[in-house]
Design a protein around this motif. Structure first.
Motif: not given
Ligand SMILES: [Zn+2]
Length: 695
Positions: A655, A16-17, A593, A532-533, A536
């Motif tokens: 994170h 997840c963010l 992250e 960002h996603e 990943h």
């Protein structure tokens, strides 16, 4: 994060963010009204800038501390409210979501006759807000289960009771769920993972520093008091507390560390049910699994066999009375937030020590969060009808296209990867699946019965549904339409086994996204989040999955070594950050992250440079396009957090703390140095050859 959502997150193997949406408190908002609120209804309202100087600390040089420069005044003006553990952009947007949920739930509670959806969420909410009835019942709702546990006489009884409780939604001793097989993603498989403890991380049991000791003391005290509250006399309650701490400490000791459990290969141990039983002589899985609702399986995946070895030995070595106390505790701790006021207060008294939160979260917020977590896709249907604008989805698709085009150029341009691996990376990039706003197919929670006067019964009914729904997917085709978050969640995720990225409706708001904002704001916000996603998919974990989502090595040895060399530098950079004077960021735990932030920001920046604003030089409110891009990134991360929660975050959260998510990646981008004229000698300055570039 809500328990059901945490469960779903592990089931879906998502990254997840953000870790969790902090519990909310009414009355606070972002310094800027939403686009809708500024629209023609109030044509003469003063315009509040998207980058507001009043939130910045202009006395700080950007090159010394960009986070403070961009957010210093905001941080001063926005301390953590008493009923929260942190306060920042994510939490404030979630506050808005909670306000929206409240009005939808109140409306539904007034109109239960409007259909099943309204009846379910409305009656659930009404039952949860009826504190008089809840208080009258005391701990009556769990008495039948306590009596069942009391009947346990032998090890065989105990195993049956564990299975029964699991089928009703209570997890004890170990965890299991059904999820896609990482090496055969079109098939579901039963997965057994480490579990059995109460404190947020194994370190709290195993370390002897003052902070861990204080939490353990408070935990022991909480156990003793809670047992007293269900009628156990004090010496017995204290003995039970000791027995539970001893048992949980042994389980914690057997658990993998969080860093080790990030390794998708080490945690992939496939074996037959017969072999699994052989590994744990005291547990016959072939007999137990049908009682857990998972009959007819020949193979299972186990996160760590050594955990199951230890658990098996502990079950044999620990007296049945102690094991029963542990079971009573598991029932009690998961029920406490939903029982009468004394249980809620005692539960909070312990949470206070863990998180630092000063006041209990208001009841309506606790109930809204609960319903979000348990019937979130019913509530979500009401939420998107009222709050989601379809135009946002169209705009997002364009932004994702632009980001993807920029990512493609970056992959083509890297000088450390062979042509073959690049080709496979580009295939993976072009097959990302996109989920925006809300699911095409909603969960309908079939079979769940919600009653207006049975709050705890409702909680149990939904817990049971989640478990049953999860295990009943065995043998069925994989459902790729499923979402791992509700639309009202302020977060985003990447799911490697489906190679998909998802952006719930609630994150498509300022400061991440605003249809009226200039591109710099949206590219430094939501586009960097998209980046960002997507990154990943190419971080230290994600790169081990191919375009289909299968865990399979598609890298040449040399390319993998080149990647790791660069990733190690990111690990070192973050391991150098400290908070609360003595606590360090765990560079390995947060690596995925941090790679995602670095890649996401670099790729979003280049995508921004292709827009009209990005190509030009026109200032808005005194800032150049590039300055606005980086300031937008910085304002996404502004957050105040209580020290206790910060300490917990460092142990448990993959994170890094938000100030480093702001300051870490920018120092690796040449454009940031140029935009703010950052010079050697300034705190954040890194010489050009020290700046890290992975993607
Ligand atoms: Zn992430």
């Amino acid at each position: 994060m809500n328990k059901q959502l945490t469960f779903l997150a592990s089931v879906m193997l998502m990254v997840c963010l953000m870790a969790a949406t902090p519990p909310g408190k009414p009355g606070k908002r972002l310094s800027r009204p939403s686009a809708a609120e500024r629209s023609p209804a109030r044509p003469n309202a003063p315009k509040i800038p998207f980058i507001d100087r009043q939130n910045m600390n202009l006395a700080v040089k950007p090159g010394d501390d960009f986070y403070q420069y961009a957010n210093g005044e905001w941080l001063k003006k926005n301390p953590v409210p008493a009923s929260k553990t942190s306060w920042g952009s994510f939490g404030i947007l979630y506050e808005k979501s909670l306000d929206a949920m409240k009005s939808l739930l109140e409306e539904a509670a007034k109109n239960p006759g409007k259909g099943r959806l309204h009846q379910m969420v409305g009656d659930f909410y009404a039952s949860g807000m009826d504190s008089i009835t809840i208080d009258q019942k005391g701990f009556d709702p769990i008495k039948a289960d306590l009596a069942r546990i009391d009947q346990v006489k032998s090890k065989a009884d105990l195993m049956n009771e564990i299975a029964y409780q699991r089928s009703q939604g209570s997890t004890m001793f170990f965890s299991l769920y059904v999820a896609q097989d990482r090496r055969n993603v079109n098939k579901y498989v039963v997965q057994f993972v480490d579990g059995g403890t109460t404190l947020p991380d194994r370190d709290y049991y195993l370390k002897n520093d003052a902070r861990s000791q204080k939490v353990r003391d408070a935990y022991r005290d909480n156990l003793t008091k809670m047992f007293g509250m269900i009628g156990e006399e004090s010496s017995r309650a204290a003995a039970n507390a000791d027995a539970i701490l001893t048992l949980e400490t042994a389980l914690a000791n057997a658990q993998m560390t969080r860093v080790a459990s990030r390794d998708p290969i080490k945690t992939y141990n496939k074996l037959t049910v017969a072999d699994f039983s052989e590994q744990t002589p005291g547990i016959n899985w072939g007999e137990l699994m049908p009682k857990l609702g998972i009959p007819g399986q020949d193979t299972v995946l186990v996160q760590s066999l050594s955990f199951y070895h230890s658990m098996d030995s502990l079950l044999t070595a620990t007296p049945v009375e102690a094991l029963k106390a542990y079971m009573r505790w598991n029932l009690l701790k998961s029920a406490a937030p939903y029982l009468s006021t004394p249980f809620v207060n005692q539960n909070f008294a312990f949470n206070k020590v863990l998180s630092g939160q000063k006041q209990l979260t208001p009841l309506w917020q606790r109930r809204s969060r609960l319903i979000d977590g348990s019937l979130g896709e019913l509530l979500g249907q009401l939420y998107v009808q009222q709050y989601f604008k379809p135009e946002a989805k169209e705009r997002m698709l364009v932004l994702i296209d632009n980001l993807e085009a920029s990512f493609k150029e970056h992959i083509n341009a890297v000088d450390w990867m062979s042509a073959d691996t690049k080709k496979r990376a580009l295939t993976k990039l072009s097959t990302f699946k996109r989920k925006i706003g809300y699911p095409d197919k909603w969960k309908n929670y079939e079979g769940v019965i919600i009653r207006p006067d049975d709050f705890y019964g409702n909680v149990r009914a939904t817990q049971k549904w989640w478990y049953t729904d999860n295990v009943s997917r065995l043998g069925k085709p994989v459902d790729k339409t499923e979402w791992g978050m509700t639309p009202q969640t302020v977060n985003a995720y990447y799911m490697p086994v489906n190679n998909e990225i998802a952006f719930p409706a609630a994150i498509l708001q300022f400061p991440f996204f605003d249809a009226e904002a200039d591109d710099a704001i949206n590219y430094g916000g939501i586009v960097a989040v998209i980046g960002h996603e997507m990154t990943h998919g190419f971080d230290d974990q994600g790169r081990q999955y191919d375009a289909d989502g299968t865990l399979r090595d598609w890298w040449t040895k040399e390319d993998a070594a080149n990647f790791t060399k660069r990733a190690d530098k990111v690990k070192e950079q973050f391991a150098g950050f400290r908070v609360l004077d003595s606590l360090k960021v765990n560079g390995q735990l947060t690596l995925g992250e941090n790679l995602a932030d670095l890649g996401g920001l670099a790729i979003a920046y280049d995508a921004f440079k292709k827009t009209k604003q990005g190509r030009g030089n026109a200032k808005i409110d005194g800032f150049t396009p590039d300055q606005r891009f980086f300031l937008s990134w910085a304002q996404v991360w502004r957050t105040n957090m209580l020290p206790e929660s910060q300490a917990q975050q460092l142990l448990t959260d993959p994170h890094a703390p938000d100030q480093f998510r702001c300051n870490g990646p920018i120092t690796n981008l040449d454009a940031w140095y140029e935009a703010f004229n950052v010079q050697p000698g300034q705190t954040l300055y890194k010489a050009p050859d020290q700046r890290i570039k992975v993607w």
